[in-house]
Design a protein around this motif. Structure first.
Motif, PDB file in Angstrom:
ATOM      1  N   GLY A   1      38.441  15.254  -7.869  1.00 25.25           N
ATOM      2  CA  GLY A   1      39.238  15.227  -6.706  1.00 25.25           C
ATOM      3  C   GLY A   1      38.501  16.121  -5.773  1.00 25.25           C
ATOM      4  N   LEU A   2      37.869  17.097  -5.544  1.00 26.71           N
ATOM      5  CA  LEU A   2      37.013  17.671  -4.557  1.00 26.71           C
ATOM      6  C   LEU A   2      35.916  16.912  -4.169  1.00 26.71           C
ATOM      7  CD1 LEU A   2      36.317  20.225  -2.818  1.00 26.71           C
ATOM      8  CD2 LEU A   2      34.970  21.217  -4.662  1.00 26.71           C
ATOM      9  N   ASP A   3      35.224  16.301  -5.128  1.00 28.18           N
ATOM     10  CA  ASP A   3      34.058  15.317  -4.523  1.00 28.18           C
ATOM     11  C   ASP A   3      34.684  14.210  -3.773  1.00 28.18           C
ATOM     12  OD1 ASP A   3      32.132  16.706  -6.426  1.00 28.18           O
ATOM     13  OD2 ASP A   3      32.592  15.245  -7.785  1.00 28.18           O
ATOM     14  N   ALA A   4      35.741  13.791  -4.038  1.00 27.16           N
ATOM     15  CA  ALA A   4      36.224  12.644  -3.442  1.00 27.16           C
ATOM     16  C   ALA A   4      36.964  12.964  -1.836  1.00 27.16           C
ATOM     17  CB  ALA A   4      37.623  12.006  -4.005  1.00 27.16           C
ATOM     18  N   LEU A   5      37.376  14.372  -1.778  1.00 32.19           N
ATOM     19  CA  LEU A   5      37.927  14.739  -0.771  1.00 32.19           C
ATOM     20  C   LEU A   5      36.759  15.131   0.282  1.00 32.19           C
ATOM     21  CD1 LEU A   5      40.627  16.018   0.475  1.00 32.19           C
ATOM     22  CD2 LEU A   5      39.795  18.026  -0.074  1.00 32.19           C
ATOM     23  N   ILE A   6      35.459  15.620  -0.289  1.00 31.41           N
ATOM     24  CA  ILE A   6      34.383  16.039   0.656  1.00 31.41           C
ATOM     25  C   ILE A   6      33.950  14.551   0.948  1.00 31.41           C
ATOM     26  CG2 ILE A   6      32.180  16.731   0.748  1.00 31.41           C
ATOM     27  CD1 ILE A   6      32.866  18.948  -1.240  1.00 31.41           C
ATOM     28  N   LEU A   7      33.878  13.452   0.324  1.00 30.50           N
ATOM     29  CA  LEU A   7      33.304  12.260   0.651  1.00 30.50           C
ATOM     30  C   LEU A   7      34.036  11.752   1.600  1.00 30.50           C
ATOM     31  CD1 LEU A   7      31.933  10.489  -2.590  1.00 30.50           C
ATOM     32  CD2 LEU A   7      30.526  11.254  -0.499  1.00 30.50           C
ATOM     33  N   HIS A   8      35.452  11.667   1.674  1.00 29.27           N
ATOM     34  CA  HIS A   8      36.302  11.173   2.588  1.00 29.27           C
ATOM     35  C   HIS A   8      36.314  12.135   3.976  1.00 29.27           C
ATOM     36  CE1 HIS A   8      40.067   9.791   4.609  1.00 29.27           C
ATOM     37  NE2 HIS A   8      40.168  10.985   4.971  1.00 29.27           N
TER      38      HIS A   8
ATOM     39  N   ALA B   1      33.599  13.541   4.956  1.00 26.70           N
ATOM     40  CA  ALA B   1      32.449  13.046   5.528  1.00 26.70           C
ATOM     41  C   ALA B   1      32.222  11.789   6.283  1.00 26.70           C
ATOM     42  CB  ALA B   1      31.219  13.199   4.603  1.00 26.70           C
ATOM     43  N   ALA B   2      32.913  10.838   5.753  1.00 24.74           N
ATOM     44  CA  ALA B   2      33.196   9.556   6.108  1.00 24.74           C
ATOM     45  C   ALA B   2      34.151   9.230   7.156  1.00 24.74           C
ATOM     46  CB  ALA B   2      33.248   8.559   5.045  1.00 24.74           C
ATOM     47  N   ALA B   3      35.430   9.577   7.049  1.00 23.63           N
ATOM     48  CA  ALA B   3      36.421   9.115   7.976  1.00 23.63           C
ATOM     49  C   ALA B   3      36.456  10.067   8.989  1.00 23.63           C
ATOM     50  CB  ALA B   3      37.731   9.174   7.005  1.00 23.63           C
ATOM     51  N   GLY B   4      36.381  11.384   8.859  1.00 22.21           N
ATOM     52  CA  GLY B   4      36.570  12.122   9.982  1.00 22.21           C
ATOM     53  C   GLY B   4      37.802  12.250  10.568  1.00 22.21           C
ATOM     54  N   ASP B   5      38.974  11.805   9.830  1.00 28.79           N
ATOM     55  CA  ASP B   5      40.312  11.778  10.576  1.00 28.79           C
ATOM     56  C   ASP B   5      41.300  12.876  10.425  1.00 28.79           C
ATOM     57  OD1 ASP B   5      40.501  11.577   7.855  1.00 28.79           O
ATOM     58  OD2 ASP B   5      41.926   9.854   7.880  1.00 28.79           O
ATOM     59  N   MET B   6      40.689  14.000   9.802  1.00 27.88           N
ATOM     60  CA  MET B   6      41.025  15.206   9.642  1.00 27.88           C
ATOM     61  C   MET B   6      40.300  16.322   9.699  1.00 27.88           C
ATOM     62  SD  MET B   6      44.477  14.798   6.867  1.00 27.88           S
ATOM     63  CE  MET B   6      45.691  13.727   7.127  1.00 27.88           C
ATOM     64  N   PRO B   7      40.602  17.337  10.422  1.00 30.34           N
ATOM     65  CA  PRO B   7      39.400  18.414  10.323  1.00 30.34           C
ATOM     66  C   PRO B   7      39.335  19.030   8.994  1.00 30.34           C
ATOM     67  CG  PRO B   7      41.208  18.909  12.009  1.00 30.34           C
ATOM     68  CD  PRO B   7      41.638  17.648  11.132  1.00 30.34           C
ATOM     69  N   VAL B   8      37.997  19.340   8.726  1.00 30.40           N
ATOM     70  CA  VAL B   8      37.540  20.017   7.346  1.00 30.40           C
ATOM     71  C   VAL B   8      38.433  20.887   7.136  1.00 30.40           C
ATOM     72  CG1 VAL B   8      35.768  20.986   6.028  1.00 30.40           C
ATOM     73  CG2 VAL B   8      35.258  18.791   7.413  1.00 30.40           C
ATOM     74  N   SER B   9      38.649  21.874   8.070  1.00 31.21           N
ATOM     75  CA  SER B   9      39.388  23.177   7.973  1.00 31.21           C
ATOM     76  C   SER B   9      40.815  23.061   7.454  1.00 31.21           C
ATOM     77  CB  SER B   9      39.435  23.925   9.200  1.00 31.21           C
ATOM     78  OG  SER B   9      40.077  23.228  10.325  1.00 31.21           O
TER      79      SER B   9
ATOM     80  N   SER C   1      25.404   9.479   2.747  1.00 26.66           N
ATOM     81  CA  SER C   1      24.089   8.698   2.509  1.00 26.66           C
ATOM     82  C   SER C   1      24.245   7.158   2.352  1.00 26.66           C
ATOM     83  CB  SER C   1      23.183   9.287   1.351  1.00 26.66           C
ATOM     84  OG  SER C   1      23.834   8.869   0.175  1.00 26.66           O
ATOM     85  N   GLU C   2      23.381   6.516   2.463  1.00 26.65           N
ATOM     86  CA  GLU C   2      23.690   5.035   2.132  1.00 26.65           C
ATOM     87  C   GLU C   2      24.179   4.951   0.864  1.00 26.65           C
ATOM     88  OE1 GLU C   2      20.320   2.608   2.806  1.00 26.65           O
ATOM     89  OE2 GLU C   2      19.963   3.245   4.862  1.00 26.65           O
ATOM     90  N   ARG C   3      23.739   5.562  -0.036  1.00 25.47           N
ATOM     91  CA  ARG C   3      24.165   5.358  -1.750  1.00 25.47           C
ATOM     92  C   ARG C   3      25.633   5.767  -1.867  1.00 25.47           C
ATOM     93  NH1 ARG C   3      21.414   8.262  -6.861  1.00 25.47           N
ATOM     94  NH2 ARG C   3      22.942   7.651  -8.461  1.00 25.47           N
ATOM     95  N   GLY C   4      25.797   6.871  -1.014  1.00 25.12           N
ATOM     96  CA  GLY C   4      27.537   7.597  -0.775  1.00 25.12           C
ATOM     97  C   GLY C   4      28.336   6.330  -0.131  1.00 25.12           C
ATOM     98  N   GLN C   5      27.787   5.687   0.956  1.00 25.22           N
ATOM     99  CA  GLN C   5      28.552   4.641   1.490  1.00 25.22           C
ATOM    100  C   GLN C   5      28.600   3.371   0.853  1.00 25.22           C
ATOM    101  OE1 GLN C   5      26.282   4.017   4.949  1.00 25.22           O
ATOM    102  NE2 GLN C   5      26.631   5.596   5.959  1.00 25.22           N
ATOM    103  N   ALA C   6      27.874   2.984  -0.002  1.00 25.86           N
ATOM    104  CA  ALA C   6      27.798   1.933  -0.948  1.00 25.86           C
ATOM    105  C   ALA C   6      28.895   2.212  -2.130  1.00 25.86           C
ATOM    106  CB  ALA C   6      26.728   1.681  -1.621  1.00 25.86           C
ATOM    107  N   LEU C   7      28.742   3.671  -2.577  1.00 28.93           N
ATOM    108  CA  LEU C   7      29.744   4.194  -3.554  1.00 28.93           C
ATOM    109  C   LEU C   7      31.167   4.135  -2.972  1.00 28.93           C
ATOM    110  CD1 LEU C   7      30.767   5.271  -6.138  1.00 28.93           C
ATOM    111  CD2 LEU C   7      30.312   7.648  -5.121  1.00 28.93           C
TER     112      LEU C   7
END
Length: 280
Positions: free
Chosen positions: A176-183, A185-193, A226-232
């Motif tokens: 769950g934390l992995d998915a949240l961090i990737l989101h 990093a990619a979306a930027g629709d909500m502040p990380v804080s 990363s490109e690999r992360g974007q592909a995932l």
């Protein structure tokens, strides 16, 4: 056959009709009146109430991207304050009051939109296995009021898609934390804080999660994918779209396109009324 992209548009554009219940003061006030004055207790208990008095473990498994520590602060203590049935009624009341504030009840296309969303939701109800949070909500009675029925239909479609999404994340070995961090990093629709606070992850846990994703080649420098992360991420979203299709296939291509057109106005009405405003 239905184009997954068209089906996704219908879901995404109508999603504000459901999602606003997590932000509006009507919900906070309803839960507080029942004795749940902390937002965590109100959120976890109200969304999990369809299960009955759910254990923390069940919520950890089905909500996925929240810190287990945060969930355990709210449950099972909330069930000693208020019953699941009362919370379900309060959540429905809050949803109806908020959506009326956005004049959803006055929209001339409400009946047609509800008919399409309900047909998709009922099709999803024919495919319960492997969808625990969806199945719990599918067992709830349909409201008679059209506004509440639309909210319920989109709730079902959200949880149906969400259960499929979690299955894909687990298959890709993303926590769950992995998915949240990737989101983040990619979306930027909500502040990380905001994400850290509302999901209950500490600064140290988040930093360790970033390091773990970099070691897998999924993050670049800073909070960048990363490109690999974007592909995932593309693979995950595409597979999630595919798993959600059984609901929307019942509408056919033309029905999905029509829902996407209609849903835009409903989603915009919710946003314009300020029902998705992030808490301070």
């Amino acid at each position: 056959m239905v184009d997954p992209h068209v089906a996704r548009q219908g879901w995404r554009r109508l999603e504000p009709v459901h999602a606003m219940v997590y932000f509006v003061p009507e919900a906070t006030e309803q839960y507080a009146a029942l004795g749940l004055t902390d937002w965590r207790s109100g959120y976890f208990a109200s969304r999990a109430a369809a299960f009955g008095p759910a254990s923390p473990e069940l919520v950890i498994a089905t909500f996925y991207n929240f810190s287990p520590r945060l969930i355990r602060r709210a449950l099972p203590a909330a069930w000693g304050v208020v019953s699941p049935d009362k919370l379900l009624a309060a959540r429905l009341d809050a949803a109806g009051a908020a959506l009326r504030r956005a004049d959803i009840h006055a929209r001339p296309d409400l009946e047609e939109t509800l008919a399409l969303a309900r047909r998709a939701a009922l099709a999803a109800c024919e495919r319960l296995p492997g969808r625990p949070l969806f199945a719990a909500h599918a067992a709830l009675p349909w409201p008679e009021d059209p506004v509440l029925a639309l909210w319920h239909a989109q709730t079902l479609l959200r949880e149906y898609r969400g259960d499929g999404h979690i299955a894909v994340l687990a298959a890709e070995e993303l926590s769950g934390l992995d998915a949240l961090i990737l989101h983040a990093a990619a979306a930027g629709d909500m502040p990380v804080s905001f994400l850290k606070k509302t999901r209950g992850w500490s600064r140290e846990e988040w930093a360790a999660g970033e390091d773990a994703l970099r070691s897998r080649g999924l993050l670049g420098d800073g909070l960048t994918v990363s490109e690999r992360g974007q592909a995932l991420r593309r693979r995950i979203e595409e597979r999630t779209d595919e798993l959600a299709l059984p609901a929307y296939a019942a509408l056919g291509e033309e029905g999905c396109e029509r829902l996407a057109v209609l849903a835009r106005g409903f989603g915009r009405a919710v946003v314009d009324a300020g029902l998705l405003t992030l808490p301070a």
